[in-house]
Write a protein that holds these residues in place. Structure first.
Motif, PDB file in Angstrom:
ATOM      1  N   ILE A  93       0.838  -1.209   0.000  1.00 24.65           N
ATOM      2  CA  ILE A  93       0.000   0.000   0.000  1.00 24.65           C
ATOM      3  C   ILE A  93       0.866   1.249   0.000  1.00 24.65           C
ATOM      4  O   ILE A  93       0.645   2.197  -0.775  1.00 24.65           O
ATOM      5  CB  ILE A  93      -0.947   0.006   1.217  1.00 24.65           C
ATOM      6  CG1 ILE A  93      -1.986  -1.120   1.082  1.00 24.65           C
ATOM      7  CG2 ILE A  93      -1.655   1.354   1.358  1.00 24.65           C
ATOM      8  CD1 ILE A  93      -2.822  -1.328   2.327  1.00 24.65           C
ATOM      9  N   ILE A  94       1.887   1.276   0.864  1.00 22.76           N
ATOM     10  CA  ILE A  94       2.761   2.452   0.976  1.00 22.76           C
ATOM     11  C   ILE A  94       3.605   2.627  -0.289  1.00 22.76           C
ATOM     12  O   ILE A  94       3.843   3.761  -0.735  1.00 22.76           O
ATOM     13  CB  ILE A  94       3.660   2.346   2.224  1.00 22.76           C
ATOM     14  CG1 ILE A  94       2.802   2.389   3.482  1.00 22.76           C
ATOM     15  CG2 ILE A  94       4.691   3.470   2.253  1.00 22.76           C
ATOM     16  CD1 ILE A  94       1.907   3.609   3.597  1.00 22.76           C
ATOM     17  N   VAL A  95       4.049   1.526  -0.878  1.00 23.31           N
ATOM     18  CA  VAL A  95       4.805   1.612  -2.134  1.00 23.31           C
ATOM     19  C   VAL A  95       3.958   2.280  -3.216  1.00 23.31           C
ATOM     20  O   VAL A  95       4.433   3.150  -3.966  1.00 23.31           O
ATOM     21  CB  VAL A  95       5.251   0.204  -2.592  1.00 23.31           C
ATOM     22  CG1 VAL A  95       5.693   0.233  -4.058  1.00 23.31           C
ATOM     23  CG2 VAL A  95       6.399  -0.289  -1.723  1.00 23.31           C
ATOM     24  N   THR A  96       2.687   1.912  -3.293  1.00 22.41           N
ATOM     25  CA  THR A  96       1.773   2.510  -4.276  1.00 22.41           C
ATOM     26  C   THR A  96       1.615   4.013  -4.033  1.00 22.41           C
ATOM     27  O   THR A  96       1.673   4.820  -4.964  1.00 22.41           O
ATOM     28  CB  THR A  96       0.391   1.834  -4.204  1.00 22.41           C
ATOM     29  OG1 THR A  96       0.543   0.419  -4.392  1.00 22.41           O
ATOM     30  CG2 THR A  96      -0.538   2.387  -5.276  1.00 22.41           C
ATOM     31  N   THR A 111      11.932  20.475  -5.039  1.00 23.26           N
ATOM     32  CA  THR A 111      13.142  19.744  -5.423  1.00 23.26           C
ATOM     33  C   THR A 111      12.750  18.689  -6.453  1.00 23.26           C
ATOM     34  O   THR A 111      12.248  17.608  -6.108  1.00 23.26           O
ATOM     35  CB  THR A 111      13.795  19.067  -4.196  1.00 23.26           C
ATOM     36  OG1 THR A 111      13.992  20.041  -3.170  1.00 23.26           O
ATOM     37  CG2 THR A 111      15.133  18.449  -4.560  1.00 23.26           C
ATOM     38  N   ASN A 112      12.962  18.989  -7.719  1.00 25.01           N
ATOM     39  CA  ASN A 112      12.516  18.103  -8.800  1.00 25.01           C
ATOM     40  C   ASN A 112      13.183  16.730  -8.753  1.00 25.01           C
ATOM     41  O   ASN A 112      12.599  15.731  -9.180  1.00 25.01           O
ATOM     42  CB  ASN A 112      12.786  18.759 -10.161  1.00 25.01           C
ATOM     43  CG  ASN A 112      11.959  20.016 -10.365  1.00 25.01           C
ATOM     44  OD1 ASN A 112      10.839  20.117  -9.864  1.00 25.01           O
ATOM     45  ND2 ASN A 112      12.512  20.981 -11.096  1.00 25.01           N
ATOM     46  N   GLU A 113      14.412  16.697  -8.233  1.00 26.87           N
ATOM     47  CA  GLU A 113      15.156  15.434  -8.208  1.00 26.87           C
ATOM     48  C   GLU A 113      14.483  14.376  -7.343  1.00 26.87           C
ATOM     49  O   GLU A 113      14.711  13.170  -7.514  1.00 26.87           O
ATOM     50  CB  GLU A 113      16.587  15.666  -7.700  1.00 26.87           C
ATOM     51  CG  GLU A 113      17.452  16.529  -8.609  1.00 26.87           C
ATOM     52  CD  GLU A 113      17.322  18.013  -8.316  1.00 26.87           C
ATOM     53  OE1 GLU A 113      18.154  18.776  -8.819  1.00 26.87           O
ATOM     54  OE2 GLU A 113      16.381  18.399  -7.581  1.00 26.87           O
ATOM     55  N   LEU A 114      13.664  14.801  -6.384  1.00 27.72           N
ATOM     56  CA  LEU A 114      13.042  13.862  -5.448  1.00 27.72           C
ATOM     57  C   LEU A 114      12.117  12.861  -6.138  1.00 27.72           C
ATOM     58  O   LEU A 114      11.974  11.723  -5.681  1.00 27.72           O
ATOM     59  CB  LEU A 114      12.240  14.625  -4.383  1.00 27.72           C
ATOM     60  CG  LEU A 114      13.015  15.310  -3.268  1.00 27.72           C
ATOM     61  CD1 LEU A 114      12.060  16.028  -2.330  1.00 27.72           C
ATOM     62  CD2 LEU A 114      13.846  14.298  -2.491  1.00 27.72           C
ATOM     63  N   GLN A 115      11.473  13.264  -7.221  1.00 23.80           N
ATOM     64  CA  GLN A 115      10.460  12.416  -7.860  1.00 23.80           C
ATOM     65  C   GLN A 115      11.022  11.052  -8.253  1.00 23.80           C
ATOM     66  O   GLN A 115      10.485  10.005  -7.857  1.00 23.80           O
ATOM     67  CB  GLN A 115       9.874  13.118  -9.086  1.00 23.80           C
ATOM     68  CG  GLN A 115       8.740  12.313  -9.738  1.00 23.80           C
ATOM     69  CD  GLN A 115       8.061  13.087 -10.857  1.00 23.80           C
ATOM     70  OE1 GLN A 115       8.365  14.247 -11.093  1.00 23.80           O
ATOM     71  NE2 GLN A 115       7.134  12.442 -11.548  1.00 23.80           N
ATOM     72  N   ASN A 116      12.107  11.039  -9.023  1.00 26.61           N
ATOM     73  CA  ASN A 116      12.695   9.773  -9.462  1.00 26.61           C
ATOM     74  C   ASN A 116      13.372   9.028  -8.319  1.00 26.61           C
ATOM     75  O   ASN A 116      13.346   7.790  -8.276  1.00 26.61           O
ATOM     76  CB  ASN A 116      13.694  10.026 -10.592  1.00 26.61           C
ATOM     77  CG  ASN A 116      13.010  10.455 -11.881  1.00 26.61           C
ATOM     78  OD1 ASN A 116      11.886  10.045 -12.164  1.00 26.61           O
ATOM     79  ND2 ASN A 116      13.677  11.304 -12.659  1.00 26.61           N
ATOM     80  N   VAL A 117      13.984   9.764  -7.393  1.00 29.50           N
ATOM     81  CA  VAL A 117      14.670   9.134  -6.262  1.00 29.50           C
ATOM     82  C   VAL A 117      13.667   8.354  -5.409  1.00 29.50           C
ATOM     83  O   VAL A 117      13.915   7.205  -5.008  1.00 29.50           O
ATOM     84  CB  VAL A 117      15.397  10.192  -5.403  1.00 29.50           C
ATOM     85  CG1 VAL A 117      15.921   9.567  -4.118  1.00 29.50           C
ATOM     86  CG2 VAL A 117      16.542  10.810  -6.188  1.00 29.50           C
ATOM     87  N   ILE A 118      12.521   8.951  -5.091  1.00 26.80           N
ATOM     88  CA  ILE A 118      11.514   8.298  -4.257  1.00 26.80           C
ATOM     89  C   ILE A 118      10.957   7.050  -4.946  1.00 26.80           C
ATOM     90  O   ILE A 118      10.736   6.012  -4.309  1.00 26.80           O
ATOM     91  CB  ILE A 118      10.385   9.284  -3.904  1.00 26.80           C
ATOM     92  CG1 ILE A 118      10.906  10.332  -2.917  1.00 26.80           C
ATOM     93  CG2 ILE A 118       9.172   8.558  -3.321  1.00 26.80           C
ATOM     94  CD1 ILE A 118       9.938  11.448  -2.628  1.00 26.80           C
ATOM     95  N   LYS A 119      10.741   7.130  -6.263  1.00 24.85           N
ATOM     96  CA  LYS A 119      10.246   5.964  -6.996  1.00 24.85           C
ATOM     97  C   LYS A 119      11.218   4.792  -6.886  1.00 24.85           C
ATOM     98  O   LYS A 119      10.809   3.649  -6.674  1.00 24.85           O
ATOM     99  CB  LYS A 119      10.021   6.331  -8.469  1.00 24.85           C
ATOM    100  CG  LYS A 119       8.786   7.185  -8.715  1.00 24.85           C
ATOM    101  CD  LYS A 119       8.621   7.494 -10.199  1.00 24.85           C
ATOM    102  CE  LYS A 119       7.354   8.305 -10.449  1.00 24.85           C
ATOM    103  NZ  LYS A 119       7.170   8.643 -11.881  1.00 24.85           N
ATOM    104  N   ILE A 120      12.503   5.072  -7.039  1.00 22.64           N
ATOM    105  CA  ILE A 120      13.517   4.013  -6.946  1.00 22.64           C
ATOM    106  C   ILE A 120      13.599   3.460  -5.522  1.00 22.64           C
ATOM    107  O   ILE A 120      13.741   2.248  -5.309  1.00 22.64           O
ATOM    108  CB  ILE A 120      14.897   4.538  -7.402  1.00 22.64           C
ATOM    109  CG1 ILE A 120      14.859   4.915  -8.889  1.00 22.64           C
ATOM    110  CG2 ILE A 120      15.984   3.500  -7.142  1.00 22.64           C
ATOM    111  CD1 ILE A 120      14.572   3.754  -9.820  1.00 22.64           C
TER     112      ILE A 120
END
Length: 482
Positions: A93-96, A111-120
């Motif tokens: 659930i939290i991953v989603t 901070t635009n960089e956070l988007q891809n970092v959090i997904k990984i």
């Protein structure tokens, strides 16, 4: 026989857990020296902010299942299966939420960089959800030696991957990828060690018993994470990623030494004291002795950080991190109180007072956010003072509540500790006065260090003597007395 066995468990557990945490801390210092010369404060800021977000939201995925498995006195196989099923379900659930909400999170922190970092980083959330129950079972069985081995080897992996990827990539991705690899290593160590039955019976009553304690722990951890990460969120939002990089390095440096003691104590004492949760006399004796040991160790660490920070930062971090010096000095004052409230936390959790603990953590989180927001007007130094005041207040309140449950009188805490504190203040005043009056002829760094040893040498020896005395007194505590 029961007394002897418990003392053996405590000694063995403390030794192995201390060894694991100490090894990790030494590697952290070395890694900090290396990485601070490869990555920029902004890189550290982005990495730390993303890891803080993951750490906070991971609480919802774990739902206190691990501590519930450790603390429950009569744990059945059905409850173990249910605990594993619940941890996986909440994790997914939290991953989603993290994956599809990463854009909103990055927009909030600008901070635009956070988007891809959090997904990984959602990969690490899945891994943690899988290993939380097996790891808790190893803790429950007091397999501290094996857990220390896992801790050491997983951090060695993090250490090596961080340096390799830092040299290849040269940015924050080195920290992110290494953190995931650390969790992968833990997975391959822990899963084969515990046999898990993946057939999950739907038993509502058993689930409710686990979740009652687990939700209480989760509420506590949510507020605790807000308190621990709230300053990072405030700095990242209001002062930017570069300031966060400087602040997070300062906080990491003051956290490293006391973490060795706190982690060893919590990991070992929580499962052991949970088995003795009705023995108030035992808990009272450990509470008093551990607070005294905390005072001894904390004052020694504060003496070093308060007086040798300039030298330490120059050697460890380099010139580009000199803005962190004042923050380190301010935050070092909180070490004594941070270690103190951790001891009270462990006692309250071992007695099952999770909802009382949750209320206390709510106040702590509120005070951290309030004081750091106010302090951010004066930069990271103001935030540091805000964190110090929050930790001081939390120590006073949590310790008072713990004293109430254990029927501890306040003079029991001051007995002996006042002498230590008075001696420390005398040495500190003497060092400041002497340093201001002396003109160093040769190397100021060497001369300042020698002056520090000359002034505090006697204090350190006295602390060592008192520490050994208190450890010996812990060894003769009678477990059977109630």
């Amino acid at each position: 026989m029961r007394e002897v066995q418990m003392l053996r468990n405590i000694k063995s557990g403390m030794f192995w857990t201390f060894l694991g945490t100490f090894t990790q801390t030494v590697l952290q210092v070395i890694l900090l020296v290396v990485m601070s010369r490869i990555l920029t404060p902004q890189d550290f800021g982005i990495a730390n902010l993303s890891l803080a977000i993951i750490a906070f939201l991971s609480i919802f995925s774990l739902m206190g299942i691990g501590p519930a498995v450790i603390q429950k006195q009569d744990l059945t196989n059905i409850q173990i299966k249910i605990a594993f099923f619940l941890s996986i379900t909440f994790g997914l659930i939290i991953v989603t939420v993290l994956y599809f909400g990463s854009n909103l999170i990055s927009s909030f922190f600008n901070t635009n960089e956070l988007q891809n970092v959090i997904k990984i980083l959602t990969i690490s959330v899945i891994i943690q959800s899988i290993i939380v129950v097996p790891e808790s079972l190893l803790n429950r069985k007091l397999k501290f030696k094996y857990l220390a081995t896992v801790q050491i080897f997983s951090y060695i992996g993090y250490f090596l991957f961080s340096i390799i990827f830092a040299m290849i990539l040269g940015n924050y991705w080195a920290i992110v990828i290494s953190y995931i690899m650390q969790n992968v290593i833990k997975f391959f160590f822990i899963i084969p060690k515990v046999q898990m039955d993946f057939k999950v019976p739907l038993v509502i009553r058993e689930s409710r018993e686990l979740l009652k304690f687990g939700i209480g722990i989760s509420i506590s951890r949510i507020f605790n994470q807000v308190a621990l990460q709230g300053d990072n969120f405030v700095v990242g939002k209001m002062l930017g990623s570069t300031s966060l990089g400087n602040y997070s390095r300062a906080y990491q440096l003051i956290s490293m030494p006391i973490t060795i003691v706190n982690t060893a104590m919590d990991k070992v004492m929580f499962p052991i004291l949970s088995k003795e949760q009705t023995n108030d006399k035992l808990l009272k004796q450990f509470f008093i002795k551990m607070l005294t040991i905390n005072v001894i160790i904390s004052l020694c660490i504060i003496a070093f950080l308060l007086n040798l920070t300039d030298i330490f930062v120059l050697i460890v971090l380099g010139n580009q991190w000199d803005t962190a010096i004042i923050a380190i000095k301010i935050l070092s004052l909180s070490i004594l109180f941070r270690g103190g409230y951790k001891i009270s936390d462990t006692i309250l959790k071992s007695k099952g007072k999770v909802y009382v603990h949750a209320n206390l953590q709510f106040f702590y989180a509120t005070s951290v956010i309030t004081f750091t927001v106010i302090g951010s007007r004066w930069g990271i130094q103001g935030v540091s003072w805000g964190v110090f005041l929050s930790i001081l207040l939390n120590f006073i309140i949590v310790t008072s509540v713990c004293m109430k449950y254990l029927k501890v009188k306040i003079n029991s805490l001051f007995k002996g500790n006042l002498k230590l504190i008075s001696l420390f203040l005398f040495c500190e005043l003497l060092f400041i006065i002497t340093k201001s009056k002396i003109v160093f002829v040769n190397s100021s760094i060497t001369s300042e260090f020698l002056l520090f040893i000359a002034v505090f040498g006697g204090f350190f020896y006295y602390c060592y003597w008192i520490l050994i005395k208190n450890i010996k007194e812990i060894n003769i505590i009678k477990v059977g007395d109630k």
